[in-house]
Design a protein around this motif. Structure first.
Motif, PDB file in Angstrom:
ATOM      1  N   HIS A 144      -5.438  -0.243  -9.929  1.00 15.12           N
ATOM      2  CA  HIS A 144      -6.084  -0.352  -8.617  1.00 15.12           C
ATOM      3  C   HIS A 144      -6.629  -1.762  -8.396  1.00 15.12           C
ATOM      4  O   HIS A 144      -6.476  -2.338  -7.309  1.00 15.12           O
ATOM      5  N   GLU A 145      -7.232  -2.323  -9.420  1.00 15.56           N
ATOM      6  CA  GLU A 145      -7.782  -3.675  -9.301  1.00 15.56           C
ATOM      7  C   GLU A 145      -6.680  -4.702  -9.072  1.00 15.56           C
ATOM      8  O   GLU A 145      -6.847  -5.640  -8.282  1.00 15.56           O
ATOM      9  N   GLY A 171       0.944  -9.064 -12.262  1.00 13.79           N
ATOM     10  CA  GLY A 171      -0.197  -8.287 -12.723  1.00 13.79           C
ATOM     11  C   GLY A 171      -0.073  -6.819 -12.367  1.00 13.79           C
ATOM     12  O   GLY A 171      -0.354  -5.934 -13.189  1.00 13.79           O
ATOM     13  N   THR A 172       0.355  -6.550 -11.142  1.00 10.04           N
ATOM     14  CA  THR A 172       0.544  -5.167 -10.708  1.00 10.04           C
ATOM     15  C   THR A 172       1.664  -4.506 -11.496  1.00 10.04           C
ATOM     16  O   THR A 172       1.554  -3.334 -11.890  1.00 10.04           O
ATOM     17  N   LEU A 231      -8.121  -7.801  -1.279  1.00  4.65           N
ATOM     18  CA  LEU A 231      -9.159  -6.831  -0.973  1.00  4.65           C
ATOM     19  C   LEU A 231     -10.089  -6.656  -2.166  1.00  4.65           C
ATOM     20  O   LEU A 231      -9.671  -6.810  -3.313  1.00  4.65           O
ATOM     21  N   ASP A 232     -11.341  -6.325  -1.875  1.00  2.58           N
ATOM     22  CA  ASP A 232     -12.234  -5.860  -2.928  1.00  2.58           C
ATOM     23  C   ASP A 232     -11.785  -4.452  -3.306  1.00  2.58           C
ATOM     24  O   ASP A 232     -11.357  -3.681  -2.435  1.00  2.58           O
ATOM     25  N   PRO A 233     -11.854  -4.058  -4.582  1.00  3.79           N
ATOM     26  CA  PRO A 233     -11.417  -2.702  -4.970  1.00  3.79           C
ATOM     27  C   PRO A 233     -12.093  -1.584  -4.196  1.00  3.79           C
ATOM     28  O   PRO A 233     -11.531  -0.503  -4.056  1.00  3.79           O
ATOM     29  N   THR A 234     -13.296  -1.845  -3.680  1.00  2.00           N
ATOM     30  CA  THR A 234     -13.993  -0.807  -2.909  1.00  2.00           C
ATOM     31  C   THR A 234     -13.446  -0.675  -1.500  1.00  2.00           C
ATOM     32  O   THR A 234     -13.771   0.292  -0.798  1.00  2.00           O
ATOM     33  N   ILE A 284       0.840  -1.198   0.000  1.00  2.00           N
ATOM     34  CA  ILE A 284       0.000   0.000   0.000  1.00  2.00           C
ATOM     35  C   ILE A 284       0.873   1.244   0.000  1.00  2.00           C
ATOM     36  O   ILE A 284       0.609   2.209  -0.731  1.00  2.00           O
ATOM     37  N   ARG A 285       1.951   1.226   0.769  1.00  2.00           N
ATOM     38  CA  ARG A 285       2.853   2.381   0.820  1.00  2.00           C
ATOM     39  C   ARG A 285       3.487   2.629  -0.554  1.00  2.00           C
ATOM     40  O   ARG A 285       3.597   3.764  -1.014  1.00  2.00           O
ATOM     41  N   ALA A 286       3.890   1.545  -1.220  1.00  2.00           N
ATOM     42  CA  ALA A 286       4.493   1.676  -2.550  1.00  2.00           C
ATOM     43  C   ALA A 286       3.466   2.175  -3.568  1.00  2.00           C
ATOM     44  O   ALA A 286       3.797   2.950  -4.472  1.00  2.00           O
ATOM     45  N   TYR A 287       2.226   1.745  -3.413  1.00  2.00           N
ATOM     46  CA  TYR A 287       1.151   2.176  -4.307  1.00  2.00           C
ATOM     47  C   TYR A 287       0.904   3.673  -4.161  1.00  2.00           C
ATOM     48  O   TYR A 287       0.799   4.400  -5.155  1.00  2.00           O
ATOM     49  N   ARG A 288       0.847   4.152  -2.919  1.00  2.00           N
ATOM     50  CA  ARG A 288       0.630   5.586  -2.697  1.00  2.00           C
ATOM     51  C   ARG A 288       1.830   6.408  -3.171  1.00  2.00           C
ATOM     52  O   ARG A 288       1.658   7.503  -3.723  1.00  2.00           O
ATOM     53  N   HIS A 289       3.026   5.886  -2.973  1.00  2.00           N
ATOM     54  CA  HIS A 289       4.224   6.598  -3.442  1.00  2.00           C
ATOM     55  C   HIS A 289       4.216   6.694  -4.965  1.00  2.00           C
ATOM     56  O   HIS A 289       4.538   7.747  -5.539  1.00  2.00           O
TER      57      HIS A 289
END
Length: 254
Positions: A213-214, A164-165, A222-225, A104-109
């Motif tokens: 995001h998906e 995938g990411t 996690l569900d995307p929501t 999550i930290r890498a995603y936000r960065h």
């Protein structure tokens, strides 16, 4: 007809000890820190069917109930888990090569660096379209520097999130790289789009972020929501800014 249910195994004692020590034998939520304590799965046991350090946290019964009830969401709980790590510089998560909080930290960065690069491309486009003192070399250098930082953030996100990411993050990066190349190469399409062409172009960018995001959410179980699209309060469709040159060239009858 009955369905065989997987019996929930007990949390191994060494793992439980590590979790309690991590939290200092207090509720992991900083504003609580109460006792007695229980061990909670952040992504529910029913979905993961395994006990993993990075997906477990120590809570008091009251906070555990509030979490199960939805008063505290899963994203916040991952953040509380991350705060435990940040509070101890010597903390090392056992058997955890790709912790969810780290992803999550890498995603936000990644989002932050891409957004900074986007703004620099938009500034460069405007400087070219409106400039009267020659090619804006300074803007080009700044854009190139931010592109390098964004590339590093892309690689780190792909490393933590899996194949995938990585592919989805590369797609977002490549979209912006193509835009930057078109601006630097002075391609007419980068400065003179119709309204319909711009909306399609912007939609492509938005959908690349949706796909990423998906993929990130799938890696997190996690569900995307369940994970905010952006960390801060930003408009839902955060599309590229229109350069002043492009805006001025939109047809009035579009």
């Amino acid at each position: 007809m009955t369905t065989k249910r997987t019996k929930r195994s007990a949390v191994p004692r060494p793992l439980a000890r590590q979790l309690f020590v991590e939290a200092g034998h207090r509720c992991a939520i900083p504003t609580c820190r109460a006792t007695p304590l229980e061990i909670a799965h952040i992504v529910p046991w029913a979905r993961v069917r395994r006990h993993e350090f990075h997906n477990m946290i120590v809570l008091c019964p009251n906070c555990h109930t509030r979490f199960d009830r939805g008063d505290i969401d899963r994203q916040a709980m991952f953040r509380y888990k991350e705060l435990l790590r940040l509070s101890d510089p010597n903390h090392v998560a056992p058997d955890d090569p790709s912790p969810r909080a780290g992803l999550i930290r890498a995603y936000r960065h990644f989002q932050t660096q891409i957004d900074g690069w986007r703004k620099s491309i938009s500034d460069l486009s405007a400087a070219i379209a409106l400039g009267s003192t020659g090619f804006p070399v300074g803007n080009v250098k700044r854009c190139a520097g931010l592109a390098s930082i964004a590339r590093a953030a892309t690689d780190k996100l792909g490393e933590l999130g899996g194949e995938g990411t990585a592919e989805a993050a590369d797609h977002v990066f490549d979209w912006h790289r193509q835009w930057a190349d078109d601006v630097v190469d002075l391609k007419l399409s980068a400065f003179n789009r119709s309204r319909a062409e711009y909306e399609l172009w912007a939609e492509e960018r938005f959908m690349s972020f949706v796909a990423l995001h998906e993929e990130v959410c799938e890696s997190l179980d996690l569900d995307p929501t369940e994970l905010d699209f952006f960390e801060s309060e930003r408009r839902e469709r955060d599309l590229p800014e229109v350069s002043l040159g492009t805006l001025g060239l939109w047809p009035t009858d579009a």
